[in-house]
Design an enzyme around this catalytic site. Structure first.
Site, PDB file in Angstrom:
ATOM      1  CG  ASP A 295      95.376 -51.115 -46.565  1.00 39.95           C
ATOM      2  OD1 ASP A 295      95.268 -50.183 -47.385  1.00 39.95           O
ATOM      3  OD2 ASP A 295      95.968 -52.176 -46.840  1.00 39.95           O
TER       4      ASP A 295
ATOM      5  CD  GLU B 205      97.831 -51.167 -52.357  1.00 39.15           C
ATOM      6  OE1 GLU B 205      98.097 -51.725 -53.426  1.00 39.15           O
ATOM      7  OE2 GLU B 205      98.651 -51.090 -51.422  1.00 39.15           O
ATOM      8  CD  GLU B 206     100.480 -51.758 -48.334  1.00 40.09           C
ATOM      9  OE1 GLU B 206     101.102 -52.652 -48.951  1.00 40.09           O
ATOM     10  OE2 GLU B 206     100.794 -50.557 -48.364  1.00 40.09           O
TER      11      GLU B 206
ATOM     12  NE  ARG C  17     106.572 -45.562 -68.432  1.00 36.19           N
ATOM     13  CZ  ARG C  17     106.404 -46.507 -69.362  1.00 36.19           C
ATOM     14  NH1 ARG C  17     105.485 -47.432 -69.191  1.00 36.19           N
ATOM     15  NH2 ARG C  17     107.158 -46.544 -70.439  1.00 36.19           N
TER      16      ARG C  17
ATOM     17  CG  HIS D 196     105.888 -51.300 -47.613  1.00 39.14           C
ATOM     18  ND1 HIS D 196     105.384 -52.479 -48.107  1.00 39.14           N
ATOM     19  CD2 HIS D 196     104.984 -50.354 -47.975  1.00 39.14           C
ATOM     20  CE1 HIS D 196     104.242 -52.247 -48.758  1.00 39.14           C
ATOM     21  NE2 HIS D 196     103.992 -50.953 -48.692  1.00 39.14           N
TER      22      HIS D 196
HETATM   23 NI    NI Z   1     100.796 -47.901 -50.650  1.00 40.86          NI
END
Ligand code: NI
Length: 388
Positions: A81, A138-139, A178, A360
């Site tokens: 997306d 996802e957003e 990590r 973004h």
């Molecule tokens: Ni992303």
């Protein structure tokens, strides 16, 4: 061994897919064109199964290795997306849809995983099953959760799961990862304040919701500084304050919204408790009322120790050990891959996007030079997790 020659040779073609996705950004679950393109490509590569419509618009491809004796099943996830941002790159392949753009590089993530899927379909040099997962939303839409709730992990027997995100500011050909918490829990808060509206010249007859809102915002800044252990990480940001309509009226209501981020369940609990107490308490102090809603959105991205070590080793094979940072500093951004890591062991890795605009940002663009690294990472990961 560095990036795969065959992947490098085809990087330009993968970049063409990427630019096509870039020109046609879609939001949240409305990724219909992207999902259809992904499904068509997976079929043309010869995936053993291609299943669309998982978690509404998610797509899954199943690739069986030359041998299937190991019974192992490894999942790899990309997001599809885009964002509601007006693109300002001026690129020849810029978004064709006003107000929408691929400003987080999910066009690149999708294309790299497709490139890897094609290679794996052709070579099948592994013993087990590779599952490529293309998720919507996802957003902010928790598409990963929607796919899980739709049976993703059980239906395809996925035993471990991996994810990747590009990282502006880190050089192309570099990776960082990590063990443990890598990205923050991302929660939403909303505070609806109700006071007493009135004439701006007669404030003593009103309960001023603008002032109450300011007092709450100030008090909330003390949560991180006074309630959270200085050695823990947390963010509380108020990002919206709506009140009033004109200059001579004290507004009856005000609305605050914001985000709270944390890297541990303990800190998350503190944030929720204190934000609710402060919102309600400060309003009461001023003779107003506040309704506080705290919504837990994405959990912390917690990398599994063994899988992190494995992922770092694969990145080292592809990029050279010196180009992998196995002790990355966590970031306070959120990522819904966290839902998958709650259900299965696995690891999320950052991959350098070079000196580009930030994620973004309207001038951001995924760096096509990173394609050989990301796609090779996926192929090697499958081959090493399930050696033939
Ligand atoms: Ni992303």
């Amino acid at each position: 061994m560095p990036v795969l020659n065959r992947i490098a040779d085809r990087a330009e073609e993968i970049a063409e897919w990427r630019r096509d996705f870039h020109q046609h950004p879609e939001l949240l679950y409305e990724v219909h064109r992207t999902a259809a393109e992904v499904a068509d490509k997976l079929k043309s590569f010869g995936c053993d199964e291609v299943v669309p419509g998982i978690g509404r618009t998610g797509v899954v491809g199943v690739i069986r290795g030359k041998k299937g004796a190991s019974g192992k099943v490894v999942g790899m996830r990309a997001d599809m997306d885009a964002l509601p941002i007006e693109e300002a790159t001026g690129l020849p392949y810029a978004s064709k849809t006003p107000g929408k753009m691929h400003a987080c590089g999910h066009d690149g993530h999708t294309s790299m995983l497709l490139g890897a899927a094609r290679h794996l379909c052709e070579t099948r040099n592994f013993d087990g099953t590779a599952v490529v997962i293309f998720q919507p939303a996802e957003e902010g839409g928790a598409g990963a959760k929607a796919m899980i709730e739709d049976g993703l992990l059980d239906r395809f027997g996925i035993q471990e799961v991996y994810g990747l995100h590009n990282y502006p500011g880190m050089g192309v050909g570099k990776f960082a990862i990590r063990s443990g918490p890598l990205m923050a829990a991302a929660d939403r808060l909303q505070i609806e304040i109700e006071g007493v509206g009135g004439h701006a010249a007669r404030p003593h007859k009103a309960v001023d919701t603008v002032l109450v809102g300011c007092a709450i915002i100030n008090a909330l800044q003390q949560v991180v500084s006074r309630n959270v252990d200085p050695l823990d990480s947390a963010v509380v940001s108020i990002t919206l304050f709506h009140a009033g309509t004109t200059d001579n009226v004290i507004p009856q209501t005000a609305l605050l919204r914001g985000t709270a981020r944390s890297l541990s369940p303990h800190v998350r609990d503190i944030l929720e408790k204190r934000i609710v107490e402060i919102g309600e308490g400060v309003a009461k102090l001023h003779g107003a009322k506040a309704k506080v809603s705290y919504t837990r959105d994405y959990p912390v991205v917690v990398n599994h120790p063994g899988k992190t070590e494995f992922a770092a080793r694969i990145a080292g094979e592809v990029a050279g050990e010196a180009n992998v940072n196995p002790a990355a500093v966590p970031v306070m951004g959120g990522e819904d891959f966290a839902f998958m890591l709650e259900k299965r062991p696995g690891a999320f890795i950052f991959m350098g996007n070079g000196d580009t605009a930030n994620l973004h940002h309207p001038a951001y663009d995924f760096n096509d030079k990173a394609i050989p690294f990301g796609a090779s990472y996926w192929v090697r990961l499958v081959e090493r997790a399930m050696p033939a």
